[in-house]
Design an enzyme around this catalytic site. Structure first.
Site, mmCIF file in Angstrom:
data_model
loop_
_atom_site.group_PDB
_atom_site.id
_atom_site.type_symbol
_atom_site.label_atom_id
_atom_site.label_comp_id
_atom_site.label_asym_id
_atom_site.label_seq_id
_atom_site.Cartn_x
_atom_site.Cartn_y
_atom_site.Cartn_z
ATOM 1 N N LYS A 1 0.837 -1.207 0.000
ATOM 2 C CA LYS A 1 0.000 0.000 0.000
ATOM 3 C C LYS A 1 0.872 1.257 0.000
ATOM 4 C CE LYS A 1 -4.292 0.116 2.094
ATOM 5 N NZ LYS A 1 -5.216 0.084 3.227
ATOM 6 N N THR B 1 -13.397 2.276 15.134
ATOM 7 C CA THR B 1 -14.566 1.940 15.939
ATOM 8 C C THR B 1 -14.143 0.918 16.996
ATOM 9 O OG1 THR B 1 -15.960 2.320 14.025
ATOM 10 C CG2 THR B 1 -16.918 1.032 15.825
ATOM 11 N N PHE C 1 -17.923 8.679 11.347
ATOM 12 C CA PHE C 1 -19.248 8.317 10.829
ATOM 13 C C PHE C 1 -19.317 8.376 9.310
ATOM 14 C CE2 PHE C 1 -19.783 10.043 15.099
ATOM 15 C CZ PHE C 1 -20.498 9.029 15.710
ATOM 16 N N LEU C 2 -18.159 8.558 8.640
ATOM 17 C CA LEU C 2 -18.246 8.735 7.185
ATOM 18 C C LEU C 2 -18.806 7.481 6.502
ATOM 19 C CD1 LEU C 2 -15.763 6.987 5.757
ATOM 20 C CD2 LEU C 2 -14.414 8.949 6.465
ATOM 21 N N GLY D 1 -24.206 -4.933 4.212
ATOM 22 C CA GLY D 1 -22.887 -5.574 4.268
ATOM 23 C C GLY D 1 -21.851 -4.522 4.589
ATOM 24 N N CYS E 1 -18.544 -2.249 8.188
ATOM 25 C CA CYS E 1 -19.002 -1.638 9.450
ATOM 26 C C CYS E 1 -20.224 -2.308 10.074
ATOM 27 C CB CYS E 1 -19.255 -0.152 9.230
ATOM 28 S SG CYS E 1 -17.735 0.757 8.930
ATOM 29 N N LYS F 1 -19.897 -6.035 11.425
ATOM 30 C CA LYS F 1 -18.992 -6.203 12.577
ATOM 31 C C LYS F 1 -19.452 -5.379 13.778
ATOM 32 C CE LYS F 1 -15.266 -2.845 11.833
ATOM 33 N NZ LYS F 1 -15.468 -1.984 12.985
ATOM 34 N N ARG G 1 -16.008 -6.105 1.445
ATOM 35 C CA ARG G 1 -16.004 -6.757 2.751
ATOM 36 C C ARG G 1 -17.449 -7.028 3.210
ATOM 37 N NH1 ARG G 1 -11.816 -2.847 5.915
ATOM 38 N NH2 ARG G 1 -12.805 -1.288 4.589
HETATM 39 N N1 LIG Z 1 -14.722 2.029 6.225
HETATM 40 C C1 LIG Z 1 -15.623 2.862 6.707
HETATM 41 O O1 LIG Z 1 -16.498 3.362 5.995
HETATM 42 C C2 LIG Z 1 -15.603 3.244 8.164
HETATM 43 C C3 LIG Z 1 -16.472 4.241 8.621
HETATM 44 C C4 LIG Z 1 -16.430 4.600 9.950
HETATM 45 C C5 LIG Z 1 -15.564 3.962 10.820
HETATM 46 N N2 LIG Z 1 -14.750 2.968 10.369
HETATM 47 C C6 LIG Z 1 -13.806 2.333 11.301
HETATM 48 O O2 LIG Z 1 -12.519 2.881 11.077
HETATM 49 C C7 LIG Z 1 -11.524 1.872 11.267
HETATM 50 C C8 LIG Z 1 -10.680 1.736 10.021
HETATM 51 O O3 LIG Z 1 -11.488 1.243 8.988
HETATM 52 P P1 LIG Z 1 -10.982 1.213 7.472
HETATM 53 O O4 LIG Z 1 -12.135 0.756 6.668
HETATM 54 O O5 LIG Z 1 -10.324 2.487 7.156
HETATM 55 O O6 LIG Z 1 -9.867 0.063 7.560
HETATM 56 P P2 LIG Z 1 -8.804 -0.340 6.427
HETATM 57 O O7 LIG Z 1 -8.562 -1.783 6.614
HETATM 58 O O8 LIG Z 1 -9.245 0.187 5.108
HETATM 59 O O9 LIG Z 1 -7.489 0.474 6.838
HETATM 60 C C9 LIG Z 1 -6.748 0.198 7.991
HETATM 61 C C10 LIG Z 1 -5.285 0.446 7.673
HETATM 62 O O10 LIG Z 1 -4.527 0.353 8.882
HETATM 63 C C11 LIG Z 1 -3.252 -0.207 8.574
HETATM 64 N N3 LIG Z 1 -2.647 -0.684 9.819
HETATM 65 C C12 LIG Z 1 -3.030 -1.707 10.617
HETATM 66 N N4 LIG Z 1 -2.208 -1.791 11.708
HETATM 67 C C13 LIG Z 1 -1.316 -0.780 11.591
HETATM 68 C C14 LIG Z 1 -0.217 -0.340 12.394
HETATM 69 N N5 LIG Z 1 0.100 -0.949 13.559
HETATM 70 N N6 LIG Z 1 0.510 0.700 11.963
HETATM 71 C C15 LIG Z 1 0.210 1.329 10.799
HETATM 72 N N7 LIG Z 1 -0.827 0.963 10.005
HETATM 73 C C16 LIG Z 1 -1.572 -0.090 10.400
HETATM 74 C C17 LIG Z 1 -3.579 -1.274 7.554
HETATM 75 O O11 LIG Z 1 -2.449 -1.643 6.790
HETATM 76 C C18 LIG Z 1 -4.666 -0.580 6.713
HETATM 77 O O12 LIG Z 1 -4.087 0.104 5.616
HETATM 78 C C19 LIG Z 1 -12.273 0.615 11.683
HETATM 79 O O13 LIG Z 1 -12.346 0.536 13.068
HETATM 80 C C20 LIG Z 1 -13.658 0.848 11.104
HETATM 81 O O14 LIG Z 1 -14.660 0.148 11.813
HETATM 82 C C21 LIG Z 1 -14.735 2.621 9.056
#
Ligand SMILES: NC(=O)c1ccc[n+]([C@@H]2O[C@H](COP(=O)([O-])OP(=O)(O)OC[C@H]3O[C@@H](n4cnc5c(N)ncnc54)[C@H](O)[C@@H]3O)[C@@H](O)[C@H]2O)c1
Length: 423
Positions: free
Chosen positions: A35, A118, A144-145, A251, A254, A257, A322
Site C-alpha cells: 500500500k 470503531t 461516521f463517514l 454488508g 461496518c 462487525k 467486505r
Molecule cells: N470504512 C468505513 O467506511 C468506516 C467508517 C467509519 C468507521 N470505520 C472504522 O474505522 C476503522 C478503520 O477502517 P478502514 O475501513 O479504514 O480500515 P482499512 O482496513 O481500510 O485500513 C486500515 C489500515 O490500517 C493499517 N494498519 C493496521 N495496523 C497498523 C499499524 N500498527 N501501523 C500502521 N498501520 C496499520 C492497515 O495496513 C490498513 O491500511 C475501523 O475501526 C472501522 O470500523 C470505518
C-alpha cells in the site's frame, strides 16, 4: 497543526487529505508495504469519489511513510487502523493495541491521541493504560463517514463527537474543525458515551434496513409494494426515508462487525439486545434466501441458462467487498459459469470468488444473451438497462429496485421482478 494518521485505509486517507486541505501538515503511517509503495508513487489505492483529485491538491502537506517514529513531531495522532470482527463476534483489537504500543515511545509532550477506529466501550481506557503518561490525552473521536461519500461526509458531517473529560483538549480539537464545520455540530461527551454513540448509530441503521426487508417479505405475500410503503413511511419526519430501501441486506466493513461487537459487549454486561440480535440473524439469512430465489429461477429455465450478476461491491460508490451480500449470494448460486460485472469492485472480487465466475470488461458483455440478470448493487450505471432492448426472453431480478418500473415492464421479452412486490 502537525498531525499523524495511523492507518491509510478507507477512513485514514479521506481524514488525512481532508485535514491537510484545512492547512495542517499530515503524515500518514501504514505498515502495509505494498500500500505504501502505491501511495508513495502518488496513487490512492482505493476507490473513493474525489479522493485522488483532493490528494493532488494537498500533496505538499501530506507524506506517506512506514516509519512509526514520524509521530514524534505530531501534536495530534489519529488512530484509524482496522478493528475487524473476530470469530466470536467481538471486535479484534490487536491492530489498535499494536499501533498504540508502536507510537508510545515517540509521543511528544502533551500530544493528543484520538481514536477514530470503531472500538468497544473501555478500549480508550486501555489505550490510556498502555501509554501510561499523564501528559498524553487519549480521546474517542468516532468516525461516521459513509464509504462512497467519505469526502462529502468529511466536509459536511452530521456531527463530530469528541469523547473526553478534558476541556482544554476538547477546545483544541474543536478549533481544528471549527473554521470549516458549524460549531453546533461539534459536541463533547465522555469517552464511553462517544464509543457507544458509534455502535448504537450503526446498529440502529442496520435495524432500519432489516426492518424494511422484513416488511418487504410481507409485501410479497400480500400484493403490496415495498417501494410505496417505504415512501409513505418515510414521509413521516419522525421516521425519515433514508435506510428504508428494501434489498439484499446490509454488508460492508461496518454494520456486520459493529452489530456483532455491540451484541458481544451487551452480552458481557448481562444486557439482552434482542432487537440487535434479531437484526444480525435476519440480515445473515437474507443473503441465502436471495441466492435460493435465483437458484429457483435458474432451475425453472429449460436448457442451460446464461446467468449474469450486476454488482459485487457491498454498495454503490465503493470498491469495497467486505461482507458484501453480493459475494455471498454469488457463492451460493449453484451455476457455472456466472457472468459478473461491477464498475469498481472486480479486482477485489477476483480474489474472493471461484473459477465459476467470469468477470466481463463491460456491462454490455455481462448481460449479452443472458436469460437471467440479477442486480445486486445499486450502481447508477445499471440504469443503462432501461435503454437496452432484449432479443430473447430475459428475466431481470432487480434486487435493489433501481430501475424505472414502467420502462422495464414495457420492454418486449423482459420479465421484470422487483424486491417487495408479489412474487
Ligand atoms: N470504512 C468505513 O467506511 C468506516 C467508517 C467509519 C468507521 N470505520 C472504522 O474505522 C476503522 C478503520 O477502517 P478502514 O475501513 O479504514 O480500515 P482499512 O482496513 O481500510 O485500513 C486500515 C489500515 O490500517 C493499517 N494498519 C493496521 N495496523 C497498523 C499499524 N500498527 N501501523 C500502521 N498501520 C496499520 C492497515 O495496513 C490498513 O491500511 C475501523 O475501526 C472501522 O470500523 C470505518
Amino acid at each position: 497543526m502537525k498531525i499523524a494518521v495511523i492507518g491509510s485505509g478507507y477512513v485514514g486517507l479521506p481524514t488525512a487529505c481532508g485535514l491537510a486541505s484545512f492547512g495542517n501538515n499530515v503524515v500518514c503511517i501504514d505498515n502495509d508495504p505494498q500500500k505504501l509503495t502505491t501511495l508513495q508513487s502518488g496513487i490512492i489505492p482505493l476507490y473513493e469519489e474525489g479522493l485522488q483529485e483532493l490528494y493532488e491538491t494537498v500533496k505538499d502537506k501530506l507524506t506517506f511513510t512506514g516509519d512509526i517514529s514520524s509521530v514524534k513531531d505530531a501534536e495530534l495522532i489519529i488512530l484509524a487502523v482496522g478493528t475487524p470482527m473476530s470469530d466470536d463476534g467481538s471486535a479484534n483489537l490487536e491492530y489498535i493495541f499494536q499501533a498504540t504500543k508502536d507510537i508510545k515511545p515517540y509521543l511528544q509532550k502533551d500530544a493528543i491521541v484520538a481514536t477514530k477506529s470503531t472500538v468497544p466501550i473501555g478500549t480508550n481506557d486501555e489505550i490510556e493504560n498502555i501509554i501510561n503518561r499523564p501528559d498524553i490525552a487519549v480521546i474517542s473521536m468516532p468516525e461516521f463517514l459513509r464509504e462512497g461519500y467519505a469526502l462529502y461526509d468529511f466536509f459536511n458531517p452530521d456531527r463530530i463527537i469528541i469523547g473526553t473529560d478534558n476541556i482544554s483538549v476538547y477546545n483544541k480539537i474543536r478549533d481544528l474543525y471549527s473554521s470549516h464545520i458549524p460549531a453546533e455540530k461539534i459536541i463533547r461527551t465522555n469517552r464511553h458515551s462517544a464509543e457507544l454513540i458509534k455502535y448504537a448509530s450503526n446498529a440502529f441503521l442496520a435495524t432500519k434496513i432489516q426492518f424494511i426487508n422484513e416488511i418487504s417479505d410481507l409485501c410479497e405475500q400480500v400484493d403490496a409494494d415495498v417501494s410505496d410503503v417505504a415512501a409513505g413511511m418515510g414521509m413521516d419526519t419522525r421516521i425519515g426515508r433514508k435506510f428504508l430501501n428494501a434489498g439484499i441486506g446490509y454488508g460492508g466493513s461496518c454494520f456486520p462487525k459493529d452489530t456483532n461487537a455491540l451484541k458481544y459487549m451487551a452480552d458481557k454486561h448481562g444486557v439482552n439486545l434482542g432487537l440487535v440480535s434479531s437484526t444480525i440473524k435476519g440480515n445473515h439469512d437474507r443473503r441465502f434466501n436471495i441466492a435460493n430465489r435465483v437458484n429457483k429461477y435458474i432451475s425453472d429455465i429449460e436448457g442451460k441458462a446464461r446467468v449474469a450478476v450486476l454488482g459485487l461491491a457491498f454498495k454503490n460508490g465503493t470498491d469495497d467487498i467486505r461482507y458484501s451480500p453480493a459475494i455471498d449470494i454469488i457463492k451460493n448460486i449453484n451455476h457455472n459459469p456466472i457472468y459478473a460485472y461491477d464498475p469498481r469492485a472486480m479486482d477485489n472480487a477476483r480474489k474472493e470468488l471461484g473459477p465459476n465466475v467470469i468477470f466481463t470488461e463491460t456491462l454490455k458483455d455481462c448481460i449479452s444473451d443472458a436469460d437471467i440478470i440479477a442486480i445486486l448493487t445499486e450502481w447508477s450505471d445499471f440504469k443503462a438497462l432501461e435503454k437496452e432492448s432484449f432479443a430473447k426472453k430475459t428475466l431481470i431480478l432487480d434486487y435493489r429496485n433501481i430501475l424505472d418500473e414502467p420502462t422495464m415492464r414495457s420492454k418486449p421479452n423482459v420479465i421484470y421482478k422487483r424486491i417487495g412486490q408479489k412474487i
